[in-house]
Motif scaffolding. Structure first.
Motif, PDB file in Angstrom:
ATOM      1  N   LYS A   1       1.260  -1.188 -11.054  1.00 16.13           N
ATOM      2  CA  LYS A   1       1.031  -1.524  -9.866  1.00 16.13           C
ATOM      3  C   LYS A   1      -0.579  -1.761  -9.606  1.00 16.13           C
ATOM      4  CE  LYS A   1       0.591   0.252  -5.044  1.00 16.13           C
ATOM      5  NZ  LYS A   1       0.760   1.170  -4.066  1.00 16.13           N
ATOM      6  N   SER A   2      -1.491  -0.956 -10.211  1.00 14.94           N
ATOM      7  CA  SER A   2      -2.968  -1.370 -10.161  1.00 14.94           C
ATOM      8  C   SER A   2      -3.447  -2.478 -10.745  1.00 14.94           C
ATOM      9  CB  SER A   2      -3.552   0.232 -11.056  1.00 14.94           C
ATOM     10  OG  SER A   2      -3.170  -0.044 -12.524  1.00 14.94           O
TER      11      SER A   2
ATOM     12  N   GLU B   1       0.679  -1.142   0.024  1.00 19.32           N
ATOM     13  CA  GLU B   1       0.069  -0.023   0.118  1.00 19.32           C
ATOM     14  C   GLU B   1       0.891   1.110  -0.100  1.00 19.32           C
ATOM     15  OE1 GLU B   1      -2.098  -3.421   1.656  1.00 19.32           O
ATOM     16  OE2 GLU B   1      -0.208  -2.466   2.259  1.00 19.32           O
TER      17      GLU B   1
ATOM     18  N   ASP C   1       2.411   4.751  -6.829  1.00 20.90           N
ATOM     19  CA  ASP C   1       1.509   4.583  -7.761  1.00 20.90           C
ATOM     20  C   ASP C   1       2.193   4.109  -9.219  1.00 20.90           C
ATOM     21  OD1 ASP C   1      -0.671   4.060  -5.991  1.00 20.90           O
ATOM     22  OD2 ASP C   1      -1.359   6.356  -6.409  1.00 20.90           O
ATOM     23  N   ASP C   2       3.212   4.797  -9.347  1.00 19.49           N
ATOM     24  CA  ASP C   2       3.802   4.643 -10.482  1.00 19.49           C
ATOM     25  C   ASP C   2       4.952   3.487 -10.793  1.00 19.49           C
ATOM     26  OD1 ASP C   2       5.798   5.713  -9.040  1.00 19.49           O
ATOM     27  OD2 ASP C   2       6.470   7.390 -10.432  1.00 19.49           O
ATOM     28  N   TRP C   3       4.996   2.745  -9.690  1.00 12.62           N
ATOM     29  CA  TRP C   3       5.869   1.499  -9.673  1.00 12.62           C
ATOM     30  C   TRP C   3       5.406   0.577 -10.605  1.00 12.62           C
ATOM     31  CZ3 TRP C   3       4.671  -3.393  -7.796  1.00 12.62           C
ATOM     32  CH2 TRP C   3       5.884  -4.431  -7.537  1.00 12.62           C
TER      33      TRP C   3
END
Length: 97
Positions: free
Chosen positions: A89-90, A74, A78-80
């Motif tokens: 990641k999403s 968590e 987010d751009d990983w």
């Protein structure tokens, strides 16, 4: 006559907070019910990349991708992306063991 040199100064405030763990409440002086900071509340849940099967393990992290060991999924930016196939990641899903 004494020479007086005036130097412009800048005040920098530094806040240092020290908290310690104890057996009774988890963290000295901090309401651990209000602040989710105790080690028992840190997510150790693994996540899987469906396209390639890579499993993100928070205990290992992804040092090559800039994610240190111990980082919960968590808290990863987010751009990983998946280190194996490059998926976002999403797209990762919780991995049930």
């Amino acid at each position: 006559m004494t020479a007086f040199h005036s130097h412009a100064t800048r005040t920098v405030s530094i806040c240092h907070v020290q908290i310690g763990l104890n057996a009774s409440n988890g963290v000295d002086g901090v309401d651990s019910d209000r602040y989710d900071i105790t080690s028992k509340n840190m997510s150790k849940k693994k996540y899987i990349c469906p396209p390639c099967g890579y499993v993100y393990d928070p205990e290992l992290g992804d040092p090559d991708g800039g994610i240190m060991p111990g980082t919960p999924f968590e808290e990863i930016p987010d751009d990983w992306i998946c280190p194996v196939c490059g998926v976002a990641k999403s797209m990762f899903e919780p991995y049930g063991e």
